[in-house]
Design a protein around this motif. Structure first.
Motif, PDB file in Angstrom:
ATOM      1  N   ARG A 147       0.832  -1.156  -0.074  1.00 13.76           N
ATOM      2  CA  ARG A 147       0.178   0.118  -0.025  1.00 13.76           C
ATOM      3  C   ARG A 147       0.858   1.037   0.058  1.00 13.76           C
ATOM      4  NH1 ARG A 147      -4.946  -0.807   4.356  1.00 13.76           N
ATOM      5  NH2 ARG A 147      -5.707  -2.745   3.250  1.00 13.76           N
ATOM      6  N   ARG A 148       1.769   1.257   0.784  1.00 15.05           N
ATOM      7  CA  ARG A 148       2.657   2.309   0.788  1.00 15.05           C
ATOM      8  C   ARG A 148       3.451   2.700  -0.678  1.00 15.05           C
ATOM      9  NH1 ARG A 148       4.594   0.046   6.036  1.00 15.05           N
ATOM     10  NH2 ARG A 148       3.824   1.481   7.701  1.00 15.05           N
ATOM     11  N   PHE A 149       3.707   1.568  -1.147  1.00 19.03           N
ATOM     12  CA  PHE A 149       4.594   1.898  -2.422  1.00 19.03           C
ATOM     13  C   PHE A 149       3.321   2.601  -3.445  1.00 19.03           C
ATOM     14  CE2 PHE A 149       5.394   0.522  -6.981  1.00 19.03           C
ATOM     15  CZ  PHE A 149       6.491   1.005  -7.085  1.00 19.03           C
ATOM     16  N   TRP A 150       2.290   1.935  -3.484  1.00 16.39           N
ATOM     17  CA  TRP A 150       1.373   2.518  -4.680  1.00 16.39           C
ATOM     18  C   TRP A 150       0.495   3.751  -4.113  1.00 16.39           C
ATOM     19  CZ3 TRP A 150       1.623   1.138  -9.303  1.00 16.39           C
ATOM     20  CH2 TRP A 150       2.612  -0.144  -9.596  1.00 16.39           C
ATOM     21  N   ARG A 151       0.741   3.996  -2.905  1.00 18.55           N
ATOM     22  CA  ARG A 151       0.382   5.320  -2.574  1.00 18.55           C
ATOM     23  C   ARG A 151       1.511   6.491  -2.830  1.00 18.55           C
ATOM     24  NH1 ARG A 151      -0.871   6.759   3.755  1.00 18.55           N
ATOM     25  NH2 ARG A 151       1.513   6.558   4.171  1.00 18.55           N
ATOM     26  N   GLY A 152       2.438   5.936  -3.117  1.00 15.29           N
ATOM     27  CA  GLY A 152       3.491   7.044  -3.529  1.00 15.29           C
ATOM     28  C   GLY A 152       4.627   7.367  -2.552  1.00 15.29           C
ATOM     29  N   ASP A 153       4.538   6.617  -1.302  1.00 14.96           N
ATOM     30  CA  ASP A 153       5.533   7.005  -0.258  1.00 14.96           C
ATOM     31  C   ASP A 153       7.016   6.767  -0.844  1.00 14.96           C
ATOM     32  OD1 ASP A 153       3.190   6.969   1.030  1.00 14.96           O
ATOM     33  OD2 ASP A 153       4.122   5.848   2.520  1.00 14.96           O
ATOM     34  N   ALA A 154       7.930   7.694  -0.618  1.00 10.95           N
ATOM     35  CA  ALA A 154       9.377   7.593  -0.670  1.00 10.95           C
ATOM     36  C   ALA A 154      10.084   6.535  -0.029  1.00 10.95           C
ATOM     37  CB  ALA A 154      10.000   9.212  -0.352  1.00 10.95           C
ATOM     38  N   GLY A 155      11.021   5.991  -0.891  1.00 10.77           N
ATOM     39  CA  GLY A 155      11.905   4.792  -0.270  1.00 10.77           C
ATOM     40  C   GLY A 155      11.120   3.856  -0.066  1.00 10.77           C
ATOM     41  N   ALA A 156       9.946   3.504  -0.771  1.00 11.26           N
ATOM     42  CA  ALA A 156       9.323   2.245  -0.651  1.00 11.26           C
ATOM     43  C   ALA A 156       9.830   1.369  -1.611  1.00 11.26           C
ATOM     44  CB  ALA A 156       7.709   2.385  -0.636  1.00 11.26           C
ATOM     45  N   ILE A 157      10.746   1.205  -2.487  1.00 11.75           N
ATOM     46  CA  ILE A 157      10.983   0.283  -3.551  1.00 11.75           C
ATOM     47  C   ILE A 157      11.758  -0.835  -2.898  1.00 11.75           C
ATOM     48  CG2 ILE A 157      13.410   1.407  -3.986  1.00 11.75           C
ATOM     49  CD1 ILE A 157      10.669   0.354  -6.611  1.00 11.75           C
ATOM     50  N   GLY A 158      12.495  -0.669  -2.173  1.00  2.87           N
ATOM     51  CA  GLY A 158      13.141  -1.890  -1.449  1.00  2.87           C
ATOM     52  C   GLY A 158      12.407  -2.778  -0.573  1.00  2.87           C
ATOM     53  N   ALA A 159      11.359  -2.339   0.109  1.00  6.37           N
ATOM     54  CA  ALA A 159      10.327  -2.998   0.874  1.00  6.37           C
ATOM     55  C   ALA A 159       9.567  -3.700  -0.292  1.00  6.37           C
ATOM     56  CB  ALA A 159       9.440  -2.001   1.778  1.00  6.37           C
ATOM     57  N   LEU A 160       8.962  -3.161  -1.321  1.00  6.55           N
ATOM     58  CA  LEU A 160       8.120  -3.571  -2.152  1.00  6.55           C
ATOM     59  C   LEU A 160       8.856  -5.056  -2.952  1.00  6.55           C
ATOM     60  CD1 LEU A 160       5.705  -3.769  -4.029  1.00  6.55           C
ATOM     61  CD2 LEU A 160       7.095  -2.662  -5.913  1.00  6.55           C
ATOM     62  N   ALA A 161      10.064  -4.873  -3.061  1.00  8.30           N
ATOM     63  CA  ALA A 161      11.133  -5.963  -3.652  1.00  8.30           C
ATOM     64  C   ALA A 161      11.043  -7.231  -2.654  1.00  8.30           C
ATOM     65  CB  ALA A 161      12.466  -5.537  -4.070  1.00  8.30           C
ATOM     66  N   THR A 162      11.180  -6.768  -1.353  1.00  9.10           N
ATOM     67  CA  THR A 162      11.070  -7.900  -0.403  1.00  9.10           C
ATOM     68  C   THR A 162       9.802  -8.549  -0.134  1.00  9.10           C
ATOM     69  OG1 THR A 162      12.851  -6.640   0.860  1.00  9.10           O
ATOM     70  CG2 THR A 162      11.650  -8.332   2.232  1.00  9.10           C
ATOM     71  N   ARG A 163       8.754  -7.724  -0.186  1.00  6.38           N
ATOM     72  CA  ARG A 163       7.501  -8.287  -0.273  1.00  6.38           C
ATOM     73  C   ARG A 163       7.228  -9.308  -1.410  1.00  6.38           C
ATOM     74  NH1 ARG A 163       8.835  -8.347   4.108  1.00  6.38           N
ATOM     75  NH2 ARG A 163       8.932  -6.269   5.006  1.00  6.38           N
ATOM     76  N   LEU A 164       7.530  -8.715  -2.490  1.00  9.45           N
ATOM     77  CA  LEU A 164       7.292  -9.677  -3.850  1.00  9.45           C
ATOM     78  C   LEU A 164       8.195 -10.764  -3.639  1.00  9.45           C
ATOM     79  CD1 LEU A 164       7.780  -6.675  -6.822  1.00  9.45           C
ATOM     80  CD2 LEU A 164       5.555  -8.163  -6.304  1.00  9.45           C
ATOM     81  N   ALA A 165       9.117 -11.019  -3.075  1.00 11.89           N
ATOM     82  CA  ALA A 165      10.047 -12.161  -3.158  1.00 11.89           C
ATOM     83  C   ALA A 165       9.813 -12.926  -2.001  1.00 11.89           C
ATOM     84  CB  ALA A 165      11.479 -11.393  -3.241  1.00 11.89           C
ATOM     85  N   GLY A 166       8.808 -12.809  -1.303  1.00  8.50           N
ATOM     86  CA  GLY A 166       8.148 -13.716  -0.412  1.00  8.50           C
ATOM     87  C   GLY A 166       8.740 -13.625   1.227  1.00  8.50           C
ATOM     88  N   SER A 167       9.310 -12.219   1.524  1.00  9.61           N
ATOM     89  CA  SER A 167       9.382 -11.653   3.016  1.00  9.61           C
ATOM     90  C   SER A 167      10.435 -12.490   3.677  1.00  9.61           C
ATOM     91  CB  SER A 167       8.199 -11.603   3.531  1.00  9.61           C
ATOM     92  OG  SER A 167       7.125 -10.509   3.092  1.00  9.61           O
ATOM     93  N   SER A 168      11.632 -12.726   3.266  1.00 15.97           N
ATOM     94  CA  SER A 168      12.516 -13.507   3.757  1.00 15.97           C
ATOM     95  C   SER A 168      12.929 -12.692   4.983  1.00 15.97           C
ATOM     96  CB  SER A 168      13.827 -13.805   2.920  1.00 15.97           C
ATOM     97  OG  SER A 168      14.262 -12.392   2.344  1.00 15.97           O
TER      98      SER A 168
END
Length: 666
Positions: free
Chosen positions: A389-410
């Motif tokens: 939600r933060r990423f698509w809301r446009g929050d700054a600095g959310a790209i790394g968290a998005l990648a982590t979630r896409l990859a299964g939240s290791s």
């Protein structure tokens, strides 16, 4: 321990109930209407807290209830009152729904007998256990969360008399929708009989979700007018269509609530044992509902196990989702991932192969336990929900968290060295805003709940593209449609198990209400006639793509290394230019674009191109000789030579070029 509940014998019915502190216990037998008590018989102690009696001449279908007497000292957890008719904790059927009445909560000696206000337990012989079959659902699949009543209440193809019931899920039109969407298993919100919270009837409201049970096995007669057979037949019909069934069960509290709540079952039988208490004698409230079931008590543990086995053996369900699951792991009030109940469920011969899903938080001390359950428990991942939600809301600095979630939240599920994710990824669930409302309401709108908009979460990480709730403007409607597509695409592109709440695939709205538990009306009933069919088709296309590319549903964590002899890394993270994402890119607060390049065991690749910027962008993908990039979803074809839209997710799959295929086949 001897078998509890009502058991048919050769010449009658045996009644058995457990209480460690009652001085006397009775079974009240009622006439066929349940209106008149025809006999009251005292149960006999059999040792280890079991009180039982065999009554000859009774038959299956007999209506009954229990009564208990002993000390009445609520401050010490003692609520004995023989004027309170009590539902059998092992009830498998009741003759009518629960209805809250203030007299159910009056003190001893201050009120009349409550039998006229209570449903009666029905002594019912269950069907023979089903042959054991492995679950259809496997981690990595698509879970479809639904409320039985709201899902089918307005479905035009379901016969009116069947709408809102469990049987409606077996209707061919419903099954066809589930199959078209590629659902692996439905997750059914509580089916067991529940009671309204005491503040709802004066407001003209009722509990629409069912998270307020009295006992744990008896189905709500409103949802299952055909009794237990209705659930059994529906599970079988879904299984025949290749769809599993997961039951959402509530073992953390009951509708007996706090000290001002009604006496209905466990409280009147032995509140000291069945509920957790604080050192000063007050009821513990790790659930926010007024009481907490003592899941560390041996008798409660046995009751939970018997309930789970009951639904597996007699209904054939694939598994369970546990509401506020840390309560099941609390020992003396402290969460322990190796708690006896959690371990026993996971190792039980009947339950060991079932799907087990934990909602990993409650409101008690150290109640947030995401990532701390042991395998095989899967967990609802609210970190995924919030970061997406933060990423698509446009929050700054959310790209790394998005990648982590896409990859299964290791970072959450790989802490103990486990090789695979146990995440259940979701963006919206029954509790909170719908997916469509996330992009249309910046704030909650809960005034219909009668609590002056004070209830529900305030931080929804939502946004709106225009005036809240209004859709007349074509540009606003287009932007919201695009944002919903982006959210759905992100979910289906995420590695591991994913969950979609019913109706989010076609734009369901609750008009900004993020706590619609008390809205058994058009606010929660799915509008099948007005659904967004274009969005629905898109969701179905995403699901088909996900099934066609197994790397998306694989639960193993990505390493960046080849997973087979093809030398193709299991993942590469790229910029929109096709270059590897560097440290500066990950740390760039203004970056809203990336490519997740997944390798397939067959040597191909899938590119997930994420453009979270509002501006269009041309994406460049690395080329390989003999291969070409093609749209992964033919119906949503994109052209890499043209800019991809802003705020979108697009997919390209790498296939052997036509000439290469021709040479290989010659």
């Amino acid at each position: 321990m001897n078998q509890l509940g009502a058991t048919a014998t050769d010449d009658g019915v045996r009644f058995a109930v457990w209480s460690s502190s009652a001085r006397r216990l009775w079974v009240s037998i009622f006439d066929d209407s349940g209106a008149r008590e025809v006999e009251r018989l005292e149960l006999k102690p059999e040792g280890e807290g079991v009180h039982a009696l065999s009554v000859s001449g009774l038959v299956p279908g007999t209506r009954y209830g229990f009564r208990a007497d002993g000390d009445y000292a609520p401050e010490r957890g003692l609520w004995f009152d023989p004027n309170k008719l009590l539902i059998d904790p092992y009830a498998v059927e009741i003759d009518r729904p629960y209805q809250y009445h203030w007299r159910l909560a009056v003190k001893r000696n201050e009120g009349a007998d409550t039998a006229s206000l209570m449903p009666k337990t029905v002594a019912r012989a269950l069907p023979r256990p089903l042959p054991a079959k492995p679950p259809l659902f496997k981690p990595g699949g698509l879970i479809y969360e639904l409320n039985v009543r709201s899902f089918t209440k307005l479905h035009p193809d379901v016969p009116e008399a069947q709408r809102g019931t469990i049987a409606a899920l077996a209707h061919p039109a419903v099954i066809e929708h589930l199959k078209r969407l590629g659902v692996s298993a439905v997750e059914l919100m509580p089916l067991t009989a529940s009671i309204d919270e005491r503040h709802l009837p004066p407001l003209g409201l009722s509990n629409a979700w069912g998270y307020n049970p009295v006992t744990f096995m008896a189905l709500d007669p409103r949802l299952a007018p055909g009794g237990f057979k209705e659930l059994r037949d529906t599970v079988a019909a879904l299984r025949e269509a290749g769809i599993g069934t997961i039951l959402d069960l509530v073992f953390n509290h009951t509708g007996e609530s706090d000290r001002l709540g009604p006496t209905l079952s466990l409280r009147g039988l032995d509140a000291q044992a069945y509920y957790s208490h604080l050192p000063d004698g007050r009821l513990a409230n790790d659930t926010g509902t007024g009481n907490t079931v003592a899941c560390d008590h041996p008798v409660v543990r046995q009751m939970v196990l018997d309930t789970l086995r009951h639904f597996v053996r007699h209904a054939g369900v694939d598994g369970f989702r546990f509401d506020l699951a840390p309560v099941l792991g609390r020992v003396d009030g402290v969460f322990d991932p190796d708690a006896p109940l959690l371990e026993t469920v996971a190792g039980d011969p009947v339950l060991a192969d079932r799907v087990l899903i934990a909602e990993p938080w409650d409101i008690g001390p150290n109640g947030y336990q995401l990532g701390n359950f042991r395998p095989p428990y899967l967990e609802w991942n609210d970190r995924y929900r919030d970061d997406v939600r933060r990423f698509w809301r446009g929050d700054a600095g959310a790209i790394g968290a998005l990648a982590t979630r896409l990859a299964g939240s290791s970072d959450v599920f790989g802490r103990t060295g486990q090789p695979a994710s146990r995440s259940v990824n979701f963006i919206a669930a029954h509790d909170g805003m719908t997916l469509a409302d996330l992009v249309a309401y910046e704030r909650k709108h809960n005034t219909a709940n009668g609590e002056q908009n004070r209830d529900g979460h305030n931080d929804n990480l939502s946004w709106n593209n225009g005036v809240e709730g209004e859709t007349d403007d074509a540009e606003v409607a287009k932007a919201r449609f695009g944002d919903q597509r982006a959210l759905l695409a992100t979910l289906f592109a995420s590695r591991g198990t994913i969950m979609l709440t019913a109706g989010d695939e076609f734009g369901r709205t609750q008009n900004g209400n993020n706590n619609a538990y008390a809205q058994d009306n058009a606010i929660t009933w799915l509008d099948w006639a007005g659904r967004d069919q274009a969005l629905e088709r898109y969701a179905s296309s995403l699901s088909a793509m996900r099934r066609a590319f197994p790397a998306l549903s694989d639960t193993h964590f990505l390493t960046g290394m080849p997973s087979d002899a093809s030398a193709i890394p299991d993942v590469e993270w790229l910029t929109e230019t096709g270059a590897p994402l560097g440290e500066g890119d990950w740390n760039d607060p203004g970056r809203h674009r990336l490519v997740m390049m997944l390798g397939d065991s067959g040597g191909g690749r899938l590119a997930v191109m994420v453009n979270g910027d509002r501006r269009q962008c041309v994406f460049t993908l690395p080329a390989r000789e003999g291969f070409e990039w093609q749209p992964a979803i033919e119906a949503m074809a994109v052209d890499l030579a043209r800019p991809l839209p802003g705020r979108s997710v697009n997919f390209m799959i790498e296939r052997r070029a036509a000439k290469a295929r021709s040479r290989k086949g010659s």
